[in-house]
Every structure is written in C-alpha cells, then in structure tokens.
Design a protein around this motif. Structure first.
Motif, short mmCIF file in Angstrom:
data_model
loop_
_atom_site.label_atom_id
_atom_site.label_comp_id
_atom_site.label_asym_id
_atom_site.label_seq_id
_atom_site.Cartn_x
_atom_site.Cartn_y
_atom_site.Cartn_z
N THR B 43 -0.98 -16.94 29.33
CA THR B 43 -1.01 -17.14 30.78
C THR B 43 -0.71 -18.60 31.06
N ALA B 44 -0.08 -18.86 32.21
CA ALA B 44 0.27 -20.23 32.58
C ALA B 44 -0.59 -20.65 33.76
N PRO B 45 -1.09 -21.90 33.74
CA PRO B 45 -1.86 -22.37 34.89
C PRO B 45 -0.92 -22.64 36.08
N ALA B 46 -1.48 -22.64 37.29
CA ALA B 46 -0.69 -22.98 38.48
C ALA B 46 -0.26 -24.45 38.37
N THR B 47 1.05 -24.69 38.46
CA THR B 47 1.56 -26.06 38.32
C THR B 47 2.97 -26.15 38.88
N GLY B 48 3.34 -27.33 39.33
CA GLY B 48 4.71 -27.57 39.76
C GLY B 48 5.66 -27.77 38.60
N ILE B 49 5.12 -27.93 37.39
CA ILE B 49 5.97 -28.14 36.21
C ILE B 49 6.65 -26.82 35.83
N ALA B 50 7.96 -26.89 35.59
CA ALA B 50 8.71 -25.69 35.17
C ALA B 50 8.11 -25.16 33.87
N THR B 51 7.60 -23.93 33.91
CA THR B 51 6.87 -23.39 32.77
C THR B 51 7.50 -22.10 32.27
N THR B 52 7.74 -22.04 30.96
CA THR B 52 8.26 -20.83 30.34
C THR B 52 7.20 -20.25 29.43
N ARG B 53 6.97 -18.93 29.52
CA ARG B 53 5.99 -18.26 28.67
C ARG B 53 6.74 -17.39 27.67
N LEU B 54 6.40 -17.53 26.39
CA LEU B 54 7.12 -16.77 25.36
C LEU B 54 6.15 -16.02 24.45
N ALA B 55 6.50 -14.76 24.13
CA ALA B 55 5.79 -14.03 23.08
C ALA B 55 6.63 -14.15 21.82
N SER B 56 6.05 -14.72 20.76
CA SER B 56 6.86 -14.97 19.58
C SER B 56 5.98 -15.06 18.34
N ASP B 57 6.42 -14.43 17.25
CA ASP B 57 5.80 -14.61 15.94
C ASP B 57 6.77 -15.45 15.12
N MET B 58 6.45 -16.72 15.02
CA MET B 58 7.34 -17.72 14.41
C MET B 58 7.69 -17.40 12.97
N SER B 59 6.89 -16.56 12.32
CA SER B 59 7.17 -16.28 10.91
C SER B 59 8.25 -15.21 10.74
#
Lengths: 327, 327
Positions: B43-59
């Motif tokens: 989840t992303a907090p409310a913010t003016g900063i451009a925010t990208t949320r990603l689901a990822s398993d880096m392995s």
C-alpha cells in the motif's frame, strides 16, 4: 574408501594424489578407489588402486551430480581459478569459484535425499579471505573483509560449507592455505607468484624478477606442508570444530629479505645474484593489502603443522623437486 | 531523486516509506519518485510524490531487472524471509535471501553496462551473522560464524555487496539491525518475536508468553531507531567506510528481566502480571546462540544512534503505535 579429488590436475592436486597413492590409506581406511577430476582429465600415477580420470567443469549444469554419483566417502575440493584471473574476469570468478562449490554441495545434498550419504569434504580456502588493515598477527576470530573477488568467493564457500555441514548434508572443513612457496613448474596467473619465482629460478641458475621491496612480509608454507594440511584435515574428527569449520592454517611469517637470506644460506651468493629488483607498482599495491602474519593457534591445537624457517621450505623444494641437488 | 524500496510491505518498509514521504528529501535531494516493491504490491501512503507499487519476487528470472529498469538513485533492500522460515525451508531461504540479492546486484550491474549507473544501496543485514560463543561485547572486527541459514545468507549478501561496491558496480552498505522491539502488529515467524510480544500485548491488556528465563540478554532497538538507521545510511558518505561496508549498528543490551522492569515503570504491575512464563526448550536453545552485547563504536563514530534504555523503547512504541496512551 573412495576418494574424489576435484582440481586433481593442479600442483597441489597432483602432489596430494601421489601422497594418497603412496600411503594407500586415510585414517586407517584403505583407499579402494580414486576419482581424479579437473577441467582437463588429470594424469593418474601408476597404482594398483582403481582410478577414474574425469574432465569436468563443476559449475556447468549436471556436472557436479556426475562427480558425486559414485558416492565418494572423502572429497577434496581444490578447484578454483586464481586471484588474478578472478579479478580480471568477474563472471568467470563467481561461476567457477562460487557457483561451482555451491553446485557440488547441492549435488551432495541431492545424493543424500536418495539414501543416507554424508561425505567428508576438505575445501582449500585462502588467506585472501582477509583484507588490510590488519593487527600485527591475525587471530582466529578476526573478521573476513576480502579485498578481491577471489577472497570474497572463498569466504562465501566457507560459509556455505559450514551451513551445509550444520544442516547435516556434508561433513565439511575449509582450510585457509598460506601462500604455497616454492611452487614448482612455471609461473601461473597468481599475483603472488614472485615469492616462488625468486627461489625456484635462481636455484636452477635462472634470473628472476622481484617486483616488491625486501621488507614486504607475508605468510608461507611449502607444497609438502600443503599436502600435509589436506591429509590431516581428512583424518581430523571435525566435531572438534563445532560449527566453526573454516580454519586459518599455520605458516611462516617472513619478509622477502629473510626469504632471500635463506636462499643465500642454502645456495650461496651466486643464487641471490640472479634476483633482479624491478618494482611493479601494480603488484606493490596488491601485496600491500595482503596478510603478513597470523596467530593460528586453533589449527595448531588441532594438530596442523608447517615449516618454522625458510631454510626448511627451500630444502623441501630441493628434496621434492630437484632430486636433492642444487643446479 | 528516485527511491526504490524492496520489501516495502514489511513493518520496517512501511515505516520507512512514511518517514520518506514525511520529510520529502534525502540528504538535501528532493524525492521526485518512489517505487514500492514487495511480494504483494505494498500500500502507498497519501503523497504528492509520484509513487509506483510493484508486486515482484526478485529471485525469479527477469524480476530484478524490472525493478532497476527505471534507474532509481537510491535503493533500500529490506526483503527477506525471516530466520525461522529460512531454517525450516532451506531452498526457499537461499533463493529469496541470497539469490534474490545477487539478482538485484547483477541487474544493477547490467544497467551500468547500458550507460553510467551506480545507485546507492542500503541493505538490512542482521546480528544473526554472528554465532556463539561470543566475547562479553562483540567488537567491530569479530568474525562471522552464523549458526542459522538466515545468518549465513545475510553474511553472503554483505560480502557480495562489498565486492560489487569495490568493483564500482554499486555504492552499497549493509547495516546489521539489532532485534527490532517493540514490533507492532501480529507475531511473525521470527523466533525472536517474544521480545516484542511480552511488551506489546500487556500494553493493550492481553496476556503474552515468555518462553525463556529472565536472565536472557539480547540486543535491541526500536522500529523508530530502525528507520533512523536506514535514513542515516542513505545520507552517509560511504567512502568513509573504505571497503568494509558491513556495519554492526548501535543498540541496547538488556536482559528480559530489565525489559520487564521497564514495562513495570511505564505501565505498572498490572501489565507485568500479564506475562506468563512457559519455557520452550527449542526457543531456549536457539536464543542461547544469539548475540547478547556489542561494542558498536564504528557505527557510533559514523553517526548512527539508538535508544539507551528500554523505557525509551517502550515510550517510542506508545507514541508511534498507541497514540501516546496505554490501554
């Protein structure tokens, strides 16, 4: 007892093979079979022991599995590319020196899933797991801060071998070799080669280059001591080590100047005159980060021994490589 | 400045995200973009900063490359499975905790081959890189002999990050977190959870189980201090560390008894009465191998700070999680 030597084609591997064939047993167990593996199939000494020669790159898929498919009881893992090459070729260094060892451990674990199997594994690590600055003598509990990719890879292998041992997949020990001197044969890509060159070449009347100053101090053992380390590790009850399975071996702390004076005592001024000083700033800088002295009391208490003087190291070379005579 | 947080969905990751959004800059650089990644999109907090949320398993193949394709300037790598799970599932532990980090480093290096790119990388390591027996206080040069697969994996990541930094592929630091206490929310699979449980639950009127004796000593810092560590690491000039890029952070050495007495001072006998002692031999044995005390003077000299008393740690929890009131 079936013994597998990975890296059997290298200098230490060949000497270890000869020693095993000569003594015929390890820790009271008769050697019934010997498997010699390396990138190129190693030559095998004349022996009554059933010997298999294999060409294998353990870092390639399926290769480690082939090596352990015959379920050797004791595995010596000596295979690595040297520090200079691992530094120059980052990918190859990690592939051979780290992924190769991990593949071996995974292959052993996979064999264990088929049926009970927990071989003893003796791995040659290196004092390159340490990086400057150092205390006067590096103790057994000093931290690993390698300054090369080679040293990083060796440290990681130590950690993996300890964890796989703790989990019961293998019974492993990592032994950190001093710089083996006098290396017989031709120089290899190791930056430490000059320590051997300045003895080996003059002993047979050939000039050698010294790229650093005479006050450089380093940590040494002979190839004969190196084989002794491996045989002792193979016979040692590793439960005595708990889960601290990486060990700094004993050695001799000496300066290049002391090395040269030992050469003078054994082979005279004529030999020493063949050493030409020609400083190489690149080698000077590398050597500056290398360990100079250790307090290896843990290995000593476990029964490992090395030479106490450079005279002994030189005499071992003359006996083992030059038929006891100086050219 | 573009910041990537890997493991942004975890407890520390969420608190770090909130702190970054709140302060809006790191080391004088305004935060222009934020990428939050985790196994499940955080989840992303409310913010003016451009925010990208990603689901990822880096392995998994290709995933790390996707994470760094947008070339973040600063990467926080907090992702790991905890010690209990890594010990129970050997393959998963190595895949997530070791191969995942290596994949990230390789993806950064691959980006750097396309064009100049050397992000700063802050990695959360752990005091699990150490294993008993210990000196009274573990110094900055004490060796790493982990007694868990988790600790082994963290040590290997430290070594890789240092070597990739030395080779110029990344500008990395590994910070060894004390045991974060009081963890908010529900207990997780970490065997160290009880250190938090015996404070968090009684503070809201719920019973908690203490599985070890009161004389057990351990090394602590609050979640608030944990976020402070990460922000300080992000602003630190890492050239001050040379190639010793793994650092034991400051913390508080305290016994469970001292922890309980602090609870009594802050919340009274009523809260303490909710702690039920029920010794668990398995946890007792594990805890016995954990570090108890450090001399973290290197981190202190680099400006890292933590709480000095358990009262402070408990008050931070009450302020940050309970709105300043005790239930």
């Amino acid at each position: 007892m079936h013994i597998l030597i990975i890296g059997a084609g290298g200098m230490v591997g060949r000497k270890l093979t000869e020693a095993l064939v000569r003594q015929g047993h390890v820790g009271g167990n008769e050697i019934s079979a010997l498997t010699l593996a390396d990138i190129v199939a190693p030559t095998a000494p004349a022996t009554g022991i059933a010997t298999t020669r294999l060409a294998s790159d353990m870092s390639l898929p399926g290769e480690a599995e082939k090596l352990v498919a015959s379920r050797p009881d004791l595995i010596f893992h000596l295979a690595a590319i040297v520090s200079g090459e691992a530094e120059a070729d980052f990918d190859k260094g990690y592939r051979i020196n780290m992924d190769g060892t991990r593949a071996l451990l995974e292959a052993i674990r996979a064999e264990g899933r088929k049926g009970p199997y927990k071989p003893k594994l003796v791995f040659t690590s290196s004092i390159a797991v340490f990086g400057a600055p150092f205390p006067d003598a590096i103790g057994d509990e000093f931290f690993n801060t390698p300054l090369t990719s080679y040293g990083t890879q060796k440290t990681i292998c130590e950690l993996l071998i300890t964890d796989y041992s703790r989990k019961g997949f293998v019974d492993g020990i990592s032994v950190r070799f001093p710089t083996i001197t006098v290396r017989p044969g031709k120089p290899n890509a190791a930056a430490s080669g000059f320590f051997s060159n300045i003895l080996r070449e003059p002993l047979v009347g050939i000039e050698a280059v010294l790229p650093v100053s005479r006050d450089v101090r380093h940590w040494f053992a002979s190839p004969r001591a190196g084989v002794g380390f491996l045989l002792h590790a193979a016979e040692l009850d590793l439960t005595r080590m708990g889960w601290r399975r990486a060990l700094t071996l004993p050695g001799l702390s000496a300066t290049v100047g002391e090395e040269i004076e030992a050469l003078r005592r054994v082979a005279g001024d004529k030999a020493v005159a063949l050493i030409r000083e020609e400083h190489d700033p690149k080698i000077v800088a590398m050597v500056d980060g290398w360990p100079k002295n250790f307090d290896a009391r843990r290995a000593e208490s476990l029964g490992f021994t090395a030479e106490k003087t450079f005279d002994e190291i030189i005499r071992a070379h003359i006996e083992d490589e030059l038929g006891g005579r100086i050219g």
